[in-house]
Design a protein around this motif. Structure first.
Motif: not given
Length: 178
Positions: A140, A169, A172-176, A178
């Motif tokens: 991340q 945006e 946000v994709l980085c935080f999602q 896994r």
């Protein structure tokens, strides 16, 4: 047709063998570039070998990512020609186009994406945001750094609203992840 005298054959063989030895001793582009960088920073043998290994891996990454032909060698040549040594740290001023060409296909050479993001943040008046330890620039964190690298100062500082939104945006994709 007469055969050349035996001495001529021996001399030709020695010349060919000597040429092979000379070419075997020539440093690779990665080694030459790491020589220049380590002359600046005072690398230990281990850091030098690590630099060469990372450069060779980056070359393979560039080939696998289908980066523009010659982009990797252009960067190495630029680094050799343009590197500036400041306080035992190297600056790659003048090689931004070559770095951008590789960065556009996801390849970072000699510096992590986090170090590049710090450069962008500093240039935009934000200060350094990331650790310089390469082991800390993964997952991340590396993704967030990539978002910064791909955003202009106007986007990072909220002046360009559309670019700021794309930046948010991206984060946000980085935080999602896994």
């Amino acid at each position: 047709m007469p055969h050349p005298p035996r001495i001529l054959e021996v001399l030709l063989s020695l010349a060919v063998a000597g040429g092979a030895l000379v070419s075997a001793g020539c440093p690779s582009p990665e080694e030459r570039t790491c020589d220049v960088l380590c002359d600046c920073t005072g690398c230990s043998e281990a850091r030098y070998l690590d630099c060469v290994d990372k450069a060779e891996i980056a070359r393979k990454d560039a080939e696998q990512a289908s980066c523009p032909a010659g982009a990797f060698d252009e960067l190495l040549t630029c680094v050799e020609d343009e590197v500036e040594c400041k306080d035992d740290q190297f600056a790659l001023d003048g090689c931004e186009d070559q770095q951008r060409s590789l960065r556009n296909c996801g390849v970072f050479v000699f510096r992590t994406v986090c170090e590049h993001a710090n450069d962008v943040f500093i240039a935009c008046g934000q200060g350094a945001a990331f650790e310089v330890d390469p082991d800390a620039c993964t997952g991340q964190t590396a993704c967030n750094a990539g978002c910064i690298v791909d955003t202009s100062c106007a986007g990072l500082n909220g002046i360009d609203i559309e670019e700021s939104q794309r930046f948010n945006e991206c984060n946000v994709l980085c935080f999602q992840m896994r």
